[in-house]
Design a protein around this motif. Structure first.
Motif, PDB file in Angstrom:
ATOM      1  N   ASP A   1       0.812  -1.211   0.000  1.00  0.00           N
ATOM      2  CA  ASP A   1       0.000   0.000   0.000  1.00  0.00           C
ATOM      3  C   ASP A   1       0.846   1.262   0.000  1.00  0.00           C
ATOM      4  O   ASP A   1       0.358   2.345   0.335  1.00  0.00           O
ATOM      5  N   THR A   2       2.113   1.137  -0.372  1.00  0.00           N
ATOM      6  CA  THR A   2       3.020   2.284  -0.430  1.00  0.00           C
ATOM      7  C   THR A   2       3.294   2.635  -1.888  1.00  0.00           C
ATOM      8  O   THR A   2       3.667   1.779  -2.683  1.00  0.00           O
ATOM      9  N   GLY A   3       3.090   3.893  -2.238  1.00  0.00           N
ATOM     10  CA  GLY A   3       3.314   4.350  -3.603  1.00  0.00           C
ATOM     11  C   GLY A   3       3.044   5.833  -3.698  1.00  0.00           C
ATOM     12  O   GLY A   3       2.938   6.533  -2.681  1.00  0.00           O
TER      13      GLY A   3
ATOM     14  N   GLY B   1      10.165  12.083  -5.055  1.00  0.00           N
ATOM     15  CA  GLY B   1      11.002  11.343  -4.119  1.00  0.00           C
ATOM     16  C   GLY B   1      11.206  12.071  -2.816  1.00  0.00           C
ATOM     17  O   GLY B   1      11.626  11.473  -1.823  1.00  0.00           O
ATOM     18  N   GLY B   2      10.904  13.361  -2.813  1.00  0.00           N
ATOM     19  CA  GLY B   2      11.068  14.153  -1.595  1.00  0.00           C
ATOM     20  C   GLY B   2       9.832  14.242  -0.744  1.00  0.00           C
ATOM     21  O   GLY B   2       9.918  14.629   0.430  1.00  0.00           O
ATOM     22  N   GLY B   3       8.651  13.909  -1.301  1.00  0.00           N
ATOM     23  CA  GLY B   3       7.459  14.100  -0.477  1.00  0.00           C
ATOM     24  C   GLY B   3       6.169  13.571  -1.042  1.00  0.00           C
ATOM     25  O   GLY B   3       5.104  14.002  -0.608  1.00  0.00           O
ATOM     26  N   GLY B   4       6.212  12.632  -1.976  1.00  0.00           N
ATOM     27  CA  GLY B   4       4.989  12.275  -2.679  1.00  0.00           C
ATOM     28  C   GLY B   4       4.331  10.970  -2.309  1.00  0.00           C
ATOM     29  O   GLY B   4       3.273  10.654  -2.849  1.00  0.00           O
ATOM     30  N   MET B   5       4.900  10.204  -1.387  1.00  0.00           N
ATOM     31  CA  MET B   5       4.373   8.857  -1.150  1.00  0.00           C
ATOM     32  C   MET B   5       3.226   8.822  -0.145  1.00  0.00           C
ATOM     33  O   MET B   5       3.090   9.703   0.706  1.00  0.00           O
ATOM     34  N   VAL B   6       2.436   7.748  -0.265  1.00  0.00           N
ATOM     35  CA  VAL B   6       1.451   7.386   0.750  1.00  0.00           C
ATOM     36  C   VAL B   6       1.842   6.011   1.276  1.00  0.00           C
ATOM     37  O   VAL B   6       2.517   5.232   0.597  1.00  0.00           O
ATOM     38  N   SER B   7       1.413   5.711   2.525  1.00  0.00           N
ATOM     39  CA  SER B   7       1.761   4.424   3.106  1.00  0.00           C
ATOM     40  C   SER B   7       0.847   4.142   4.288  1.00  0.00           C
ATOM     41  O   SER B   7       0.037   4.982   4.685  1.00  0.00           O
ATOM     42  N   THR B   8       1.011   2.955   4.845  1.00  0.00           N
ATOM     43  CA  THR B   8       0.283   2.543   6.044  1.00  0.00           C
ATOM     44  C   THR B   8       1.285   2.255   7.159  1.00  0.00           C
ATOM     45  O   THR B   8       2.487   2.106   6.912  1.00  0.00           O
ATOM     46  N   VAL B   9       0.776   2.145   8.383  1.00  0.00           N
ATOM     47  CA  VAL B   9       1.661   1.852   9.502  1.00  0.00           C
ATOM     48  C   VAL B   9       2.325   0.483   9.335  1.00  0.00           C
ATOM     49  O   VAL B   9       3.507   0.308   9.655  1.00  0.00           O
ATOM     50  N   GLY B  10       1.580  -0.476   8.802  1.00  0.00           N
ATOM     51  CA  GLY B  10       2.144  -1.808   8.604  1.00  0.00           C
ATOM     52  C   GLY B  10       3.224  -1.830   7.557  1.00  0.00           C
ATOM     53  O   GLY B  10       4.260  -2.496   7.727  1.00  0.00           O
ATOM     54  N   ASP B  11       2.988  -1.115   6.449  1.00  0.00           N
ATOM     55  CA  ASP B  11       4.008  -1.042   5.401  1.00  0.00           C
ATOM     56  C   ASP B  11       5.282  -0.387   5.922  1.00  0.00           C
ATOM     57  O   ASP B  11       6.395  -0.884   5.714  1.00  0.00           O
ATOM     58  N   PHE B  12       5.115   0.767   6.582  1.00  0.00           N
ATOM     59  CA  PHE B  12       6.313   1.484   7.011  1.00  0.00           C
ATOM     60  C   PHE B  12       7.043   0.735   8.111  1.00  0.00           C
ATOM     61  O   PHE B  12       8.266   0.864   8.257  1.00  0.00           O
ATOM     62  N   ALA B  13       6.310  -0.085   8.867  1.00  0.00           N
ATOM     63  CA  ALA B  13       6.970  -0.925   9.866  1.00  0.00           C
ATOM     64  C   ALA B  13       7.928  -1.912   9.209  1.00  0.00           C
ATOM     65  O   ALA B  13       8.999  -2.215   9.761  1.00  0.00           O
ATOM     66  N   ARG B  14       7.569  -2.416   8.052  1.00  0.00           N
ATOM     67  CA  ARG B  14       8.466  -3.334   7.336  1.00  0.00           C
ATOM     68  C   ARG B  14       9.763  -2.618   6.947  1.00  0.00           C
ATOM     69  O   ARG B  14      10.859  -3.180   7.056  1.00  0.00           O
ATOM     70  N   PHE B  15       9.643  -1.388   6.499  1.00  0.00           N
ATOM     71  CA  PHE B  15      10.815  -0.594   6.144  1.00  0.00           C
ATOM     72  C   PHE B  15      11.694  -0.357   7.371  1.00  0.00           C
ATOM     73  O   PHE B  15      12.921  -0.567   7.334  1.00  0.00           O
TER      74      PHE B  15
END
Length: 428
Positions: free
Chosen positions: A255-257, A296-310
């Motif tokens: 869900d990140t893009g 690349g500086g500010g355009g993404m959306v994500s979820t807490v679960g996705d960003f936790a993987r990162f």
């Protein structure tokens, strides 16, 4: 368990060795510390629940999703309030948030993957990938006898490098905050709202004067957007295509893009309160439509679960689930402070890493307690976004936390208070 404790102690020692003695001398006993294996109290972590329920009840924020993860497992996960204050749909961990500048660490990691591939070098001149940056000029501001501002140009003393982009020392400021004639040039250019490609954005920025000589001052701006274009040139793919193939899909960040293509998930896009929809610039982009520019500086959306993987991948040393994303030496370079006195870069007038923090290649790095001695540990990594999304990675305690909110006006206060609640949950 014993092996994990030994590992934490080893990480603690490694972090301590990186941070200079100056950091400890400045401590003065004011910064609270905990052993690497100090337990977190489940009961004390519940104070986070009371805090965010109160923030929602007082209508300071519409909602939030909060995660604290330690030892590879969630120790706290909470969802509060509403996804959208205009609807009655309750907040859920599946909610999708605009990340704004929390996009930058993802872009920086993608660039370092190309360094590992041998397709980029940190000391490469930017002009190797985008020739328009071969000859750059710095805007020098002065006053006329009548007191008017005068902008003259002087040639850059050295080329902008890929490393300059990653540590914000390229001289590309944002134009929507601060004073000065160069910032006004960037503000009048209005890069953010234009429907242009990454390539077109880079060409426009190449025509603008630099705020400072390359490699001298940390100045937050369009450097990571330009880095996004470098990734496209070096990889031969769009920014999202490269990140999706090499980073997002392998990590399971589905869900990140740069927008939400699945209309069935549009109701999950978190929105701020009606009175909290502006912060000097229009921050409310529409992630329901595919943008021409993949910022690349500010355009993404994500979820807490996705960003936790990162975050877990970074915390685990560049690996996750048996797959390596970054070499150890590459991650070490990213988490090495570039700001004086440890590095060559001076702090600019607007130094967003803040009190006690340096900056590496994509992350703020805690290098000393700072004047306020805020909770945390030396060597921790962090960044956030203008909408309120925030993370920090505590390598000493094998822990990270992710905060997802959409509240430009309340974000700084809530980030500090949330972090204090987490560290107050440690048991002595």
């Amino acid at each position: 368990m014993a092996r994990r404790s030994v590992l934490r102690l080893a990480v603690s020692a490694a972090i301590t060795s990186v941070v200079s003695g100056r950091s400890h001398a400045r401590d003065g006993g004011r910064m609270r510390t905990w052993p690497p294996d100090a337990p977190l109290s489940v009961k004390r972590l519940e104070r986070i629940t009371a805090y965010f329920k109160n923030e929602v009840a007082e209508r300071k924020i519409p909602g939030a999703v909060v995660l604290v993860q330690r030892g590879g497992k969630p120790v706290y996960l909470g969802a509060f309030g509403l996804i959208d204050p205009r609807s009655s749909e309750r907040m859920t961990p599946q909610a999708i948030f605009r990340m704004y500048s929390m996009t930058k660490p993802i872009t920086s990691v993608a660039a370092m993957m190309l360094v590992d591939d041998g397709k980029l070098q940190l000391e490469d001149p930017l002009s190797k990938y985008i020739p328009s940056f071969a000859t750059m000029f710095v805007g020098v501001e002065s006053k006329s006898p009548e007191g008017d501002g005068v902008l003259t140009l002087e040639r850059a003393t050295r080329p902008i490098t890929i490393k300059d982009l990653m540590r914000h020392s390229a001289g590309f400021p944002y134009g929507f905050y601060g004073e000065g004639l160069v910032r006004k040039v960037y503000g009048n250019a209005d890069f953010i709202s234009q429907d242009i490609s990454n390539a077109e954005l880079a060409e426009k920025i190449a025509l603008a004067p630099l705020k400072e000589q390359p490699g001298t001052v940390w100045d937050y701006g369009y450097a990571i957007d330009v880095l996004g274009r470098v990734i496209e040139v070096a990889s031969g793919k769009t920014l999202y295509a490269f990140e999706s193939e090499r980073l997002l899909k392998p990590l399971g960040m589905s869900d990140t893009g740069f927008y939400v293509p699945d209309q069935a998930k549009h109701h999950l896009i978190a929105e701020p309160l009606p009175q909290d929809r502006r912060l000097n610039i229009d921050l409310i982009r529409n992630p329901r439509k595919r943008p021409k520019m993949e910022s690349g500086g500010g355009g993404m959306v994500s979820t807490v679960g996705d960003f936790a993987r990162f975050c877990q991948m970074i915390l685990s040393g560049g690996t996750l689930d048996g797959r390596r994303y970054l070499r150890p030496e590459t991650l070490s370079a990213m988490t090495t402070n570039q700001i004086e006195p440890d590095g060559p870069i001076k702090r600019g007038d607007y130094y967003f890493p803040g009190d006690g923090f340096g900056f590496g290649l994509g992350f703020g790095i805690r290098v000393e307690p700072g004047e306020r001695a805020d909770p945390g540990v030396l060597g921790e990594l962090k960044w956030d976004g203008a909408g309120g999304a925030y993370f920090w990675i505590d390598r000493m305690h094998d822990m990270f936390a992710v905060l997802m909110i959409q509240s430009p006006s309340e974000r700084g206060r809530i980030q500090r208070e949330f972090k204090a609640l987490v560290y107050d949950a440690f048991e002595n």
